[in-house]
Design an enzyme around this catalytic site. Structure first.
Site, mmCIF file in Angstrom:
data_model
loop_
_atom_site.group_PDB
_atom_site.id
_atom_site.type_symbol
_atom_site.label_atom_id
_atom_site.label_comp_id
_atom_site.label_asym_id
_atom_site.label_seq_id
_atom_site.Cartn_x
_atom_site.Cartn_y
_atom_site.Cartn_z
ATOM 1 N N ASN A 12 37.206 54.306 37.042
ATOM 2 C CA ASN A 12 37.668 53.436 38.121
ATOM 3 C C ASN A 12 38.849 54.123 38.800
ATOM 4 O O ASN A 12 39.946 54.154 38.261
ATOM 5 C CB ASN A 12 38.100 52.087 37.519
ATOM 6 C CG ASN A 12 38.793 51.187 38.525
ATOM 7 O OD1 ASN A 12 38.715 51.415 39.737
ATOM 8 N ND2 ASN A 12 39.469 50.163 38.038
ATOM 9 N N HIS A 102 38.074 42.607 38.294
ATOM 10 C CA HIS A 102 39.120 43.449 37.691
ATOM 11 C C HIS A 102 40.435 42.670 37.707
ATOM 12 O O HIS A 102 40.700 41.905 38.633
ATOM 13 C CB HIS A 102 39.255 44.753 38.485
ATOM 14 C CG HIS A 102 40.154 45.746 37.813
ATOM 15 N ND1 HIS A 102 41.524 45.656 37.903
ATOM 16 C CD2 HIS A 102 39.888 46.803 37.017
ATOM 17 C CE1 HIS A 102 42.050 46.644 37.179
ATOM 18 N NE2 HIS A 102 41.091 47.352 36.637
ATOM 19 N N GLU A 104 43.323 43.479 38.459
ATOM 20 C CA GLU A 104 44.146 43.667 39.672
ATOM 21 C C GLU A 104 43.635 42.774 40.800
ATOM 22 O O GLU A 104 44.421 42.277 41.609
ATOM 23 C CB GLU A 104 44.166 45.157 40.066
ATOM 24 C CG GLU A 104 45.044 45.951 39.103
ATOM 25 C CD GLU A 104 44.661 47.408 38.912
ATOM 26 O OE1 GLU A 104 43.922 47.968 39.738
ATOM 27 O OE2 GLU A 104 45.112 47.984 37.891
ATOM 28 N N GLU A 174 39.635 44.363 29.114
ATOM 29 C CA GLU A 174 40.814 45.128 29.501
ATOM 30 C C GLU A 174 42.059 44.273 29.319
ATOM 31 O O GLU A 174 42.366 43.429 30.179
ATOM 32 C CB GLU A 174 40.715 45.546 30.973
ATOM 33 C CG GLU A 174 39.547 46.451 31.259
ATOM 34 C CD GLU A 174 39.802 47.333 32.474
ATOM 35 O OE1 GLU A 174 39.782 48.546 32.321
ATOM 36 O OE2 GLU A 174 40.054 46.785 33.564
ATOM 37 N N GLY A 180 47.226 50.903 32.867
ATOM 38 C CA GLY A 180 48.150 51.767 33.599
ATOM 39 C C GLY A 180 49.544 51.823 33.005
ATOM 40 O O GLY A 180 50.485 52.293 33.645
ATOM 41 N N SER A 220 44.472 52.269 29.584
ATOM 42 C CA SER A 220 45.155 53.505 29.173
ATOM 43 C C SER A 220 44.339 54.378 28.221
ATOM 44 O O SER A 220 44.910 55.039 27.352
ATOM 45 C CB SER A 220 46.522 53.177 28.554
ATOM 46 O OG SER A 220 47.355 52.557 29.516
ATOM 47 N N GLY A 241 40.816 54.177 34.034
ATOM 48 C CA GLY A 241 41.500 54.221 35.328
ATOM 49 C C GLY A 241 42.170 55.570 35.524
ATOM 50 O O GLY A 241 41.538 56.565 35.877
HETATM 51 P P1 PGA Z 1 43.959 52.590 33.133
HETATM 52 O O1 PGA Z 1 43.102 51.553 34.001
HETATM 53 O O2 PGA Z 1 42.980 53.432 32.351
HETATM 54 O O3 PGA Z 1 44.738 53.387 34.122
HETATM 55 O O4 PGA Z 1 44.836 51.771 32.223
HETATM 56 C C1 PGA Z 1 41.964 50.925 33.485
HETATM 57 C C2 PGA Z 1 41.387 49.995 34.522
HETATM 58 O O5 PGA Z 1 42.154 49.302 35.195
HETATM 59 O O6 PGA Z 1 40.159 49.918 34.703
#
Ligand code: PGA
Length: 261
Positions: A12, A102, A104, A174, A180, A220, A241
């Site tokens: 992603n 997601h 976000e 997640e 992140g 992460s 991500g």
């Molecule tokens: P990340 O994001 O690997 O940067 O933590 C994962 C995601 O939001 O799909």
């Protein structure tokens, strides 16, 4: 992961990489991944909307085995929704997987469980596969309500889906505090939540659907942690991500079986 379910690793990219950068990234990834990687693992990339046409053309021209994914779409196929992208447009571009709900999108753009459920219906109606994201905030984890939160999200997401429809979709667990941030859930914590999600699918939909549905872990993930997550019996894949922006790192994640850390 279980031997009956094909592992799926998804990159992603979020709001990173313009279409020129996207082409370079996919070319490099395609060079790093071998035939046996694609035989063992389904690999999807989810660039921003403006890159999709370029990547679709590249995948077709070079007959790449990478699958094209999107990061979001609207629940309606057309109409007065300024700035939104129709799932029908994605289907036309050869998109096979669409990330839906997601965290976000939920946290920053106010998407509700009900809206996410409508998107799942739309994506499947057009013959694509949703990757449905669920997960708890840090406050929810600390309050001990992680399982209630994810079970609730799964219930609403799958309420209108048949057993057959659920078998073909993907769920991504997640934990929001791990996205992140460089912090990840321990593999055994992630396994516990993912097993609870699978049980919820069994009670909301059916036992066969729960056995077939693939569940990813995301938050992460790095090359150094991928294998540990993938060793867990209920974790069938990874939603990556930050680490998916570096083709070398992402290829190593896809090749988690080969790298012993
Ligand atoms: P990340 O994001 O690997 O940067 O933590 C994962 C995601 O939001 O799909």
């Amino acid at each position: 992961m279980s031997g009956e379910r094909t592992p799926i690793v998804s990159g992603n990219w979020k709001m990173n990489n313009n279409h020129f950068e996207a082409i370079q990234c996919v070319q490099k990834l395609a060079y790093l991944l071998q035939k046996e990687d694609f035989e063992a693992v389904e690999v999807t990339v989810h660039p921003p909307f403006t890159d999709l046409r370029s990547i679709q053309t590249l995948i077709d021209a070079d007959q790449l085995r990478l699958k094209l994914g999107a990061q979001n779409c609207h629940a309606e196929e057309k109409g007065a929704f300024t700035g939104e992208v129709s799932p029908a447009f994605l289907a036309k571009l050869g998109v096979q997987y669409v990330i839906v709900g997601h965290s976000e999108r939920r946290e920053l753009f106010g998407e509700t469980d009900e809206f996410v459920a409508r998107k799942i219906v739309a994506v499947q109606r057009l013959g694509m596969n949703p990757i449905v994201c669920v997960g708890e905030t840090l406050a929810e984890r600390e309050a001990g309500v992680t399982l209630d939160k994810v079970r609730g999200q799964v219930q609403v997401a799958l309420a209108k889906r048949t057993s057959e429809q659920v078998k073909s979709l993907v769920i991504a667990y997640e934990p929001i505090w791990a996205i992140g941030t460089g912090k990840n859930a321990t593999a055994s914590d992630a396994q516990e939540v993912v097993a609870a999600i699978r049980e919820e699918v069994a009670s909301v939909v059916s036992r066969p659907a729960a056995q077939a549905v693939r569940i990813q872990y995301g938050g992460s993930v790095k090359a150094g942690t991928a294998a540990e997550f993938m060793r867990q019996p209920d974790i069938d894949g990874l939603l990556v991500g930050g680490a998916s922006l570096d083709p070398t790192e992402f290829a190593r994640i896809v090749q988690y079986r080969r790298h012993a850390y």
